[in-house]
Write a protein that holds these residues in place. Structure first.
Motif, PDB file in Angstrom:
ATOM      1  N   UNK A 244       0.839  -1.201   0.000  1.00  0.00           N
ATOM      2  CA  UNK A 244       0.000   0.000   0.000  1.00  0.00           C
ATOM      3  C   UNK A 244       0.872   1.248   0.000  1.00  0.00           C
ATOM      4  N   UNK A 245       0.413   2.256  -0.724  1.00  0.00           N
ATOM      5  CA  UNK A 245       1.117   3.531  -0.840  1.00  0.00           C
ATOM      6  C   UNK A 245       0.085   4.642  -0.702  1.00  0.00           C
ATOM      7  N   UNK A 246       0.347   5.562   0.204  1.00  0.00           N
ATOM      8  CA  UNK A 246      -0.592   6.641   0.479  1.00  0.00           C
ATOM      9  C   UNK A 246       0.163   7.956   0.587  1.00  0.00           C
ATOM     10  N   UNK A 247      -0.245   8.927  -0.242  1.00  0.00           N
ATOM     11  CA  UNK A 247       0.359  10.253  -0.250  1.00  0.00           C
ATOM     12  C   UNK A 247      -0.691  11.257   0.223  1.00  0.00           C
ATOM     13  N   UNK A 248      -0.370  11.983   1.301  1.00  0.00           N
ATOM     14  CA  UNK A 248      -1.266  12.986   1.862  1.00  0.00           C
ATOM     15  C   UNK A 248      -0.629  14.365   1.708  1.00  0.00           C
ATOM     16  N   UNK A 249      -1.412  15.289   1.171  1.00  0.00           N
ATOM     17  CA  UNK A 249      -0.934  16.652   0.962  1.00  0.00           C
ATOM     18  C   UNK A 249      -1.982  17.630   1.485  1.00  0.00           C
ATOM     19  N   UNK A 250      -1.548  18.525   2.362  1.00  0.00           N
ATOM     20  CA  UNK A 250      -2.412  19.574   2.896  1.00  0.00           C
ATOM     21  C   UNK A 250      -1.642  20.893   2.874  1.00  0.00           C
ATOM     22  N   UNK A 251      -2.303  21.919   2.372  1.00  0.00           N
ATOM     23  CA  UNK A 251      -1.688  23.242   2.342  1.00  0.00           C
ATOM     24  C   UNK A 251      -2.790  24.286   2.469  1.00  0.00           C
ATOM     25  N   UNK A 252      -2.696  25.099   3.530  1.00  0.00           N
ATOM     26  CA  UNK A 252      -3.693  26.117   3.770  1.00  0.00           C
ATOM     27  C   UNK A 252      -3.051  27.461   4.078  1.00  0.00           C
ATOM     28  N   UNK A 253      -3.702  28.524   3.669  1.00  0.00           N
ATOM     29  CA  UNK A 253      -3.201  29.883   3.894  1.00  0.00           C
ATOM     30  C   UNK A 253      -4.286  30.713   4.581  1.00  0.00           C
ATOM     31  N   UNK A 254      -3.814  31.707   5.315  1.00  0.00           N
ATOM     32  CA  UNK A 254      -4.742  32.635   5.954  1.00  0.00           C
ATOM     33  C   UNK A 254      -4.061  33.990   6.078  1.00  0.00           C
ATOM     34  N   UNK A 255      -4.861  34.974   6.221  1.00  0.00           N
ATOM     35  CA  UNK A 255      -4.356  36.314   6.491  1.00  0.00           C
ATOM     36  C   UNK A 255      -5.052  36.837   7.733  1.00  0.00           C
ATOM     37  N   UNK A 256      -4.327  37.714   8.481  1.00  0.00           N
ATOM     38  CA  UNK A 256      -4.868  38.220   9.739  1.00  0.00           C
ATOM     39  C   UNK A 256      -4.547  39.705   9.852  1.00  0.00           C
ATOM     40  N   UNK A 257      -5.543  40.456  10.274  1.00  0.00           N
ATOM     41  CA  UNK A 257      -5.332  41.889  10.442  1.00  0.00           C
ATOM     42  C   UNK A 257      -4.382  42.199  11.586  1.00  0.00           C
TER      43      UNK A 257
END
Length: 454
Positions: A244-257
């Motif tokens: 079994x081969x499993x690739x997980x990718x997560x990328x999130x961005x945010x901006x804050x005042x």
């Protein structure tokens, strides 16, 4: 009394010469079919009932066919006499081409012989005997009554001279050569089995996010956007080997005042690859070698702070483990637990200035630890459209311990929309601890996501 009249009515046509020939050939072939397996009762007392029954029928009709009428006048039903058995009616009634016999032989009709061994043996011997007559003496055979009108009549060869086969030993009937009855063209195509399966799960999420102040990669509570992709390629030959081969990718961005230094920052950043090779040991257990490797995509900062706290390959961690893998699944539940008493953990930091933040001594970029690890992945659907996926990771080098417990709750709205709740407690006493904070860290987000699976 009724049985006697029925049997008399059944046996009267045997007086005809054509029926005599048919019964003689059938009886001879039954003896041939049973000659390899049937032994007389005086030599093998444990012979099967069906074998003796068919053998008895063959011998009676072969040796005393001319005295059946005399036997009938003295016969009375005893409850076990094979002459009263209805299974043999097709052998001694009208010589008929039976459709069921041909279909069972060609495989177009499943056998309906019954469950008992003697019934199976009896029915197979009858079919083989009828096929012998169909192939060697077709002029003695007539079509079924239902097909008589549509069938073409078979001319009887009145001038053909039939020469009997040469008998080397008159006491042993010759075995007929096999006859190809039908050569159908089914246009059979054979495909090589494909043991690989592929799966992809893509989502784009809008979320409310909470991160504790001592989170080891930094970040800030906020509203943000997250892209998530899970790709799987699994091999299973259904016997011994699974990969079994499993690739997980997560990328999130945010901006804050509140952040005047950075225009945007990452709130979720993960690149993780899991490879697992298993050799089946029993029904649910596999001998397993597993490699887990993870890092992140982008820079990591804290709010209003220009100092870099994490980056691509800073850190990079990889765990190679050897042990046993347990797999089980039910209607709504699935579990895979890997227990590895021996594991090697390698940690590498591309930026030397960040090494101490991840438990590596000053002046070094990498570190190797030996210990044990447990990885458990579960999936549970308690009710329709609600799924709970978990990943529990535990590693110890017998001096420090790392525990991660990822919990993802998916609430399906339709095939493309869902709500996701993510809870992620983490414990790591090998990393540098911030002042007035414990080793326990926590991360949470709630999002509405657009999901696509294939």
């Amino acid at each position: 009394m009724k049985h006697r009249f029925f049997l008399l009515f059944l046996l009267l046509p045997l007086a005809a010469s054509a029926q005599y020939d048919l019964s003689r050939y059938i009886s001879r072939h039954i003896v041939e079919e049973m000659s390899d397996t049937v032994v007389l009762p005086d030599t093998t007392p444990t012979v099967g009932r069906a074998d003796l029954e068919v053998y008895d029928v063959a011998m009676r009709y072969t040796q005393r066919l001319d005295s059946l009428c005399t036997m009938f006048r003295r016969w009375h039903y005893t409850g076990s006499d094979t002459l009263s058995n209805p299974y043999y009616s097709s052998l001694f009634a009208k010589p008929t081409l039976l459709r069921g016999t041909l279909q069972r032989t060609l495989g177009t009709l499943p056998p309906s012989y019954g469950r008992r061994d003697e019934q199976v043996r009896r029915a197979e011997a009858i079919d083989h005997s009828l096929l012998y007559i169909y192939g060697t003496h077709p002029w003695l055979v007539q079509p079924e009554a239902s097909d008589a009108a549509a069938a073409h009549p078979v001319p009887t060869p009145s001038t053909v001279s039939v020469t009997p086969p040469l008998h080397i030993n008159p006491s042993v009937p010759p075995r007929a050569e096999p006859v190809d009855l039908v050569q159908p063209d089914f246009n059979v195509q054979i495909y090589r089995p494909n043991f690989w399966t592929f799966k992809a799960d893509l989502s784009l999420q809008f979320m409310q996010n909470y991160i504790s102040e001592n989170w080891y990669k930094g970040g800030e509570s906020n509203n943000s956007l997250l892209a998530n992709a899970v790709l799987e390629a699994n091999y299973d030959n259904k016997r011994k080997i699974s990969f079994s081969n499993k690739l997980e990718m997560k990328l999130g961005f945010y901006s804050s005042k509140s952040d005047t230094v950075h225009h945007y920052k990452t709130n979720n950043d993960l690149l993780r690859l899991t490879n697992k090779l298993g050799v089946k040991a029993s029904k649910h257990w596999y001998y397993t070698v597993m490699l887990q490797s993870w890092t992140q995509f982008y820079h990591g900062y804290k709010a209003n702070n220009p100092d870099l706290i994490s980056d691509f390959l800073a850190p990079f961690e990889s765990v190679l483990s050897f042990g046993m893998d347990y797999k089980n699944s039910g209607k709504n539940f699935k579990i895979e637990a890997t227990l590895s008493p021996f594991a090697v953990k390698y940690k590498y930091v591309r930026r030397p200035a960040l090494a101490s933040s991840f438990g590596i001594d000053e002046g070094h970029r990498h570190k190797t630890d030996y210990g044990s690890t447990i990885t458990v992945n579960t999936s549970w659907t308690p009710i329709k459209n609600v799924t709970w996926n978990t990943r529990l990771y535990w590693f110890t080098d017998y001096e420090h311990t790392t525990i991660e417990w990822e919990n993802t709750f998916n609430f399906k709205i339709n095939d493309f929309l869902s709500t996701t709740l993510f809870l992620y407690p983490r414990f790591d006493d090998g990393a540098a601890r911030k002042d007035d904070h414990s080793y326990l860290q926590f991360k949470e987000y709630l999002s509405l996501s657009f999901t696509y699976k294939f």
